[in-house]
Design an enzyme around this catalytic site. Structure first.
Site, short mmCIF file in Angstrom:
data_model
loop_
_atom_site.label_atom_id
_atom_site.label_comp_id
_atom_site.label_asym_id
_atom_site.label_seq_id
_atom_site.Cartn_x
_atom_site.Cartn_y
_atom_site.Cartn_z
N CYS A 40 0.84 -1.20 0.00
CA CYS A 40 0.00 0.00 0.00
C CYS A 40 0.87 1.25 0.00
CB CYS A 40 -0.88 0.04 1.24
SG CYS A 40 -2.18 -1.18 1.27
N GLU A 42 0.63 3.90 1.80
CA GLU A 42 0.96 4.39 3.14
C GLU A 42 2.20 3.69 3.70
OE1 GLU A 42 -1.93 3.38 1.98
OE2 GLU A 42 -3.64 4.37 2.94
N CYS A 76 -2.06 -1.14 7.25
CA CYS A 76 -1.43 0.18 7.30
C CYS A 76 -1.74 0.88 8.62
CB CYS A 76 -1.87 1.04 6.12
SG CYS A 76 -1.18 0.46 4.56
N1 THU Z 1 -4.28 0.43 -1.23
C1 THU Z 1 -3.44 1.40 -0.75
O1 THU Z 1 -2.38 1.66 -1.34
N2 THU Z 1 -3.78 2.05 0.38
C2 THU Z 1 -4.95 1.87 1.04
O2 THU Z 1 -5.18 2.52 2.04
C3 THU Z 1 -5.92 0.88 0.57
C4 THU Z 1 -5.51 0.05 -0.57
C5 THU Z 1 -3.92 -0.25 -2.47
C6 THU Z 1 -3.59 -1.71 -2.34
C7 THU Z 1 -3.89 -2.18 -3.74
O3 THU Z 1 -2.77 -1.89 -4.56
C8 THU Z 1 -5.03 -1.31 -4.20
O4 THU Z 1 -5.01 -0.18 -3.36
C9 THU Z 1 -6.39 -1.97 -4.13
O5 THU Z 1 -6.63 -2.53 -2.89
#
Ligand code: THU
Length: 119
Positions: A40, A42, A76
């Site tokens: 993610c 974050e 996260c």
């Molecule tokens: N994702 C994030 O980068 N941050 C979040 O807070 C929620 C989800 C990403 C993970 C994945 O690459 C995509 O969003 C879909 O879940």
């Protein structure tokens, strides 16, 4: 968010972490063909900040192209609370919707360094 590598979900996320020294450390989501290996935005941002020697944070901004602001995922939240329980998390969409929570609000009753008898 524009640098996100999200070919599987097409859900691009950008994160910007403001550190107490005034610097801003960015992150984007980085997906993988082996889905659980993706990261993610974050966690990418916090990893980059720690790598730079930054440990104190003032705010986190998260942006997506979703219709409503999306809060950080559970993993996260756990990573964020390790460093900054009271961190304000400002979540926004590219269309201008905004929401704001603290990390403690997002993850009440967390397992923290205190749980291990530390700090
Ligand atoms: N994702 C994030 O980068 N941050 C979040 O807070 C929620 C989800 C990403 C993970 C994945 O690459 C995509 O969003 C879909 O879940």
């Amino acid at each position: 968010m524009e640098q996100a590598y999200a070919p599987y979900s097409n859900f691009r996320v950008g994160a910007a972490l403001l550190a107490s020294d005034g610097s801003v450390v960015e992150g984007c989501n980085v997906e993988n063909a082996s889905f659980p290996a993706g990261s993610c935005a974050e966690r990418v941002a916090i990893g980059a900040a720690i790598t730079r020697g930054l440990r104190e944070f003032v705010a986190l901004a998260v942006v997506t192209e979703a219709t409503e602001p999306t809060p950080p995922c559970g993993v996260c939240r756990q990573v964020l609370i390790e460093f900054a329980p009271e961190l304000p998390v400002l979540c926004a969409t590219t269309s201008g919707a905004e929401a704001r929570w603290s990390v403690s609000e997002l993850l009440p009753h967390a397992f923290t360094p205190t749980s291990l008898g530390r700090r």
